[in-house]
Design a protein around this motif. Structure first.
Motif, PDB file in Angstrom:
ATOM      1  N   LYS A 129       0.868  -1.185   0.000  1.00 54.93           N
ATOM      2  CA  LYS A 129       0.000   0.000   0.000  1.00 54.93           C
ATOM      3  C   LYS A 129       0.902   1.231   0.000  1.00 54.93           C
ATOM      4  CE  LYS A 129      -3.724   2.386   2.446  1.00 54.93           C
ATOM      5  NZ  LYS A 129      -4.429   2.659   1.192  1.00 54.93           N
ATOM      6  N   LEU A 130       0.971   1.874  -1.139  1.00 54.27           N
ATOM      7  CA  LEU A 130       1.829   3.038  -1.292  1.00 54.27           C
ATOM      8  C   LEU A 130       0.997   4.293  -1.042  1.00 54.27           C
ATOM      9  CD1 LEU A 130       4.762   3.713  -2.013  1.00 54.27           C
ATOM     10  CD2 LEU A 130       4.090   3.848  -4.416  1.00 54.27           C
ATOM     11  N   SER A 131       1.267   4.944   0.081  1.00 47.66           N
ATOM     12  CA  SER A 131       0.432   6.087   0.475  1.00 47.66           C
ATOM     13  C   SER A 131       0.970   7.419  -0.024  1.00 47.66           C
ATOM     14  CB  SER A 131       0.312   6.137   2.006  1.00 47.66           C
ATOM     15  OG  SER A 131       1.589   6.211   2.609  1.00 47.66           O
ATOM     16  N   GLN A 132       2.301   7.520  -0.224  1.00 47.96           N
ATOM     17  CA  GLN A 132       2.896   8.788  -0.640  1.00 47.96           C
ATOM     18  C   GLN A 132       4.173   8.524  -1.435  1.00 47.96           C
ATOM     19  OE1 GLN A 132       4.777  12.921   1.367  1.00 47.96           O
ATOM     20  NE2 GLN A 132       4.502  11.104   2.622  1.00 47.96           N
ATOM     21  N   VAL A 133       4.368   9.287  -2.500  1.00 51.03           N
ATOM     22  CA  VAL A 133       5.652   9.350  -3.190  1.00 51.03           C
ATOM     23  C   VAL A 133       6.200  10.750  -2.963  1.00 51.03           C
ATOM     24  CG1 VAL A 133       6.851   9.347  -5.401  1.00 51.03           C
ATOM     25  CG2 VAL A 133       5.095   7.631  -4.951  1.00 51.03           C
ATOM     26  N   ALA A 134       7.355  10.837  -2.297  1.00 49.37           N
ATOM     27  CA  ALA A 134       7.977  12.127  -1.997  1.00 49.37           C
ATOM     28  C   ALA A 134       9.226  12.280  -2.863  1.00 49.37           C
ATOM     29  CB  ALA A 134       8.344  12.209  -0.519  1.00 49.37           C
ATOM     30  N   VAL A 135       9.320  13.390  -3.572  1.00 55.23           N
ATOM     31  CA  VAL A 135      10.461  13.647  -4.468  1.00 55.23           C
ATOM     32  C   VAL A 135      11.340  14.713  -3.824  1.00 55.23           C
ATOM     33  CG1 VAL A 135      11.183  14.300  -6.779  1.00 55.23           C
ATOM     34  CG2 VAL A 135       8.986  13.115  -6.442  1.00 55.23           C
ATOM     35  N   ASP A 136      12.512  14.292  -3.368  1.00 54.42           N
ATOM     36  CA  ASP A 136      13.453  15.236  -2.762  1.00 54.42           C
ATOM     37  C   ASP A 136      14.333  15.848  -3.858  1.00 54.42           C
ATOM     38  OD1 ASP A 136      14.570  16.640  -0.722  1.00 54.42           O
ATOM     39  OD2 ASP A 136      15.750  14.988   0.106  1.00 54.42           O
ATOM     40  N   GLU A 137      14.838  17.072  -3.609  1.00 52.62           N
ATOM     41  CA  GLU A 137      15.647  17.798  -4.594  1.00 52.62           C
ATOM     42  C   GLU A 137      14.921  17.837  -5.945  1.00 52.62           C
ATOM     43  OE1 GLU A 137      18.107  19.315  -3.441  1.00 52.62           O
ATOM     44  OE2 GLU A 137      18.719  18.213  -1.647  1.00 52.62           O
ATOM     45  N   ALA A 138      13.657  18.267  -5.902  1.00 49.23           N
ATOM     46  CA  ALA A 138      12.786  18.164  -7.077  1.00 49.23           C
ATOM     47  C   ALA A 138      13.231  19.040  -8.237  1.00 49.23           C
ATOM     48  CB  ALA A 138      11.346  18.507  -6.686  1.00 49.23           C
ATOM     49  N   HIS A 139      14.074  20.034  -7.996  1.00 47.39           N
ATOM     50  CA  HIS A 139      14.556  20.855  -9.117  1.00 47.39           C
ATOM     51  C   HIS A 139      15.350  20.027 -10.129  1.00 47.39           C
ATOM     52  CE1 HIS A 139      17.887  20.859  -6.222  1.00 47.39           C
ATOM     53  NE2 HIS A 139      18.665  20.912  -7.286  1.00 47.39           N
ATOM     54  N   CYS A 140      15.803  18.844  -9.718  1.00 46.85           N
ATOM     55  CA  CYS A 140      16.554  17.967 -10.631  1.00 46.85           C
ATOM     56  C   CYS A 140      15.693  17.496 -11.804  1.00 46.85           C
ATOM     57  CB  CYS A 140      17.089  16.749  -9.884  1.00 46.85           C
ATOM     58  SG  CYS A 140      18.374  17.106  -8.668  1.00 46.85           S
TER      59      CYS A 140
END
Length: 593
Positions: A129-140
């Motif tokens: 159960k994937l509740s969240q996808v968080a993208v760090d350093e999104a400017h990449c």
């Protein structure tokens, strides 16, 4: 458990930082988010806290192996179930991770974007159960960002391939309005909650210096104990500085892409674990390095754009305590920077470089200039930069500016800086005579000035909007030019050379400890030593135990009971249970001594 209770229990904080609660609540409401928070603004907590409250797994997409390990080590210290999967993971580690996922034993899993294109990994994510996808350093994800990474373009397709779409959150420290829109489009964020915090870092003193000798200026800024990062533009420059600093008996390591992976990792770890206090590096070092106690970031050369400069500078003072970002600037840096962007396919590279040059040349409040670049207005000068604190002399150059503009008008074409300079200085070069410029009334008006002085004046006219560059790098007048010509506006420029900087360290007292009384400073150093010992025993960086801000408060408040210890900012129940007795015992020993 309510978010405020989770914040206190795991992180030891009684309240959120600006923007954090807004982001957390949006994620918990199931809404996509783009958070633009300055370096040190607490971006990680914005997706970590929802991961504890949401049912299921939060997948964190992170660009660097070292960043993943650092984050996971920190989460374990906070009593949070987390793991990472990367190319260095062994077969046994992968199997244990697969089992933990199947049993629902993880709140957060960190992966690199390259992992997303593996069919087996997509199958894994379909099984949990994937509740969240968080993208760090999104400017990449944006080709207009300063750290574009093609693999980040896989993220949107990965999310679309999932059977059920989770909430998607994205975070970055520096993104102009254009880059923010590109991030939203590339990641496919749906009606995202956009939270853009102030880009201002009030604790960060901004300084631009133009010394006669960069090396001597650098040595003057160094401290034998405080953590500092020195950035140089090329591997060769890094190696040269590293050798000179070692010869001068400084505790230093180096970091650049030309070194082996083992040497890079060893150097980075030596810096993070406080075995040395200096690291000299190219911009290959630093993304996601969560070391909060860096007191200075010194750029030995001018970077090619303000976005990367501010992100790198922002690695100083992440603990909120006084820190400095210093740019050692020389006109030769412009030539080197233009060479570096020469092969760039980014059509905005010239414009971004000019904004960086304008910052280095700016004679006013550096913070006002920097914030305006990111679309933010600072009403009053900051009084915490070299422009405000008069580390430099300024002078009225309106008369010379009028001569430059008059010369351009008479030349009747947008010539480059070198040609305009030659005409004003009365050059006898053939190219000047061939065009008949030696007969102009403005020919030789600045004959008493050196080439560097004239080019400095023109550069500062560019930075203040009295001149602009066309697509062929020719100089053109602007709407502000007329006001300067008529005397309605004044051209105030830096008077070079700079004054000798008066803030050389006469005493070797750290900037952090200087906030304490002499007696409390002794306790602070004793607590730092204890923290270092514990970190060595546990094999983690010292700041993961407690950051400097927490140690400062301990030194001031001197907690002597468990409840007192729990009242210290940055101490949650998890860490209090683990460390209260140890630190209280050290404080009592110090009080009795």
């Amino acid at each position: 458990m309510a978010t405020q209770d989770l914040l206190a229990y795991h992180y030891g904080y009684s309240q959120f930082r600006p923007g954090q609660e807004e982001i957390v609540e949006a994620i918990l409401d199931g809404r996509d988010v783009l958070g633009v928070l300055p370096t040190g603004g607490g971006k990680s907590l914005c997706y970590q806290l929802p991961a504890l409250a949401l049912e299921g797994l939060t997948l964190v997409i992170s660009p660097l192996i070292s960043l993943m390990k650092d984050q996971v080590d920190s989460l374990h210290e906070h009593g949070i179930r987390a793991a990472y999967l990367n190319s260095a993971s062994s077969w046994e580690e992968v199997q244990c991770l697969r089992q933990a996922l199947g049993q629902g034993d993880l709140d957060l899993l960190y992966v690199a974007p390259e992992r997303l294109k593996h069919p087996a990994f997509i199958d894994w994510m379909r099984e949990v159960k994937l509740s969240q996808v968080a993208v760090d350093e999104a400017h990449c994800v944006s080709q207009w960002g300063h750290d574009f990474r093609a693999s980040y373009r896989e993220i949107g397709g990965f999310i679309e391939a999932l059977d059920q779409r989770p909430v998607v959150s994205a975070f970055t420290a520096t993104a102009t309005a254009y880059v923010r829109q590109d991030i939203i489009q590339q990641l496919g964020l749906e009606d995202p909650r956009l939270v853009v915090n102030s880009f201002d870092r009030p604790n960060l003193k901004l300084r631009v210096l133009e010394p006669q000798s960069k090396w001597e200026a650098l040595r003057q800024e160094l401290h034998p104990e405080e953590a500092m990062i020195i950035y140089a533009n090329t591997r060769k420059q890094v190696d040269q500085l590293y050798d000179r600093l070692r010869q001068a008996k400084f505790k230093v390591v180096r970091y650049h892409a030309g070194l082996s992976a083992e040497e890079r990792e060893a150097g980075q770890n030596a810096f993070i674990y406080e075995e040395v206090n200096l690291i000299v590096a190219t911009n290959a070092f630093g993304m996601g390095i969560d070391k909060p106690d860096v007191r200075k970031v010194i750029h030995y050369n001018m970077p090619t754009d303000l976005e990367s400069y501010y992100q790198e500078a922002g690695r100083a003072g992440r603990d909120g305590l006084p820190a400095e970002a210093i740019l050692l600037y020389h006109a030769k840096d412009i030539v080197a920077a233009k060479f570096l962007i020469g092969q760039s396919q980014d059509p905005s590279s010239e414009r971004r470089l000019q904004a960086m040059i304008n910052y280095a040349d700016y004679a006013g409040c550096l913070r006002q200039y920097l914030l305006s670049y990111f679309g933010e207005n600072l009403a009053e000068p900051c009084q915490n930069c070299s422009g405000c604190l008069e580390d430099i002399d300024v002078r009225d150059a309106s008369r010379e500016g009028q001569m430059v503009l008059s010369c351009l008008v008479r030349m009747r074409w947008a010539y480059g800086m070198s040609m305009v300079c030659d005409v004003l200085r009365g050059s006898k070069a053939q190219k000047v005579r061939d065009k008949g410029f030696d007969s102009l009334s403005t020919y030789g008006l600045l004959a008493d000035y050196s080439e560097k002085e004239v080019k400095d004046i023109i550069s500062q006219m560019l930075s203040q909007g009295y001149l602009s560059l066309n697509q062929y790098k020719g100089l053109e007048l602007t709407p502000a030019s007329k006001a300067l010509l008529k005397g309605d506006k004044q051209l105030t420029i830096k008077a070079r050379p700079y004054k000798a900087h008066s803030q050389a360290k006469s005493a070797q007292k750290t900037a952090v400890a200087s906030q304490l009384s002499e007696r409390d400073e002794e306790l602070f150093e004793a607590l730092r030593e204890l923290r270092y010992e514990l970190a060595g025993d546990e094999g983690v960086p010292a700041y993961i135990i407690f950051n400097n801000q927490t140690l400062l408060e301990m030194a001031e408040e001197k907690p002597q009971t468990y409840d007192d210890f729990l009242d210290i900012s940055g101490v949650g129940q998890v860490k209090a249970s683990k460390y209260a007795d140890i630190f209280i015992e050290r404080i009592e020993e110090w009080l009795e001594g």
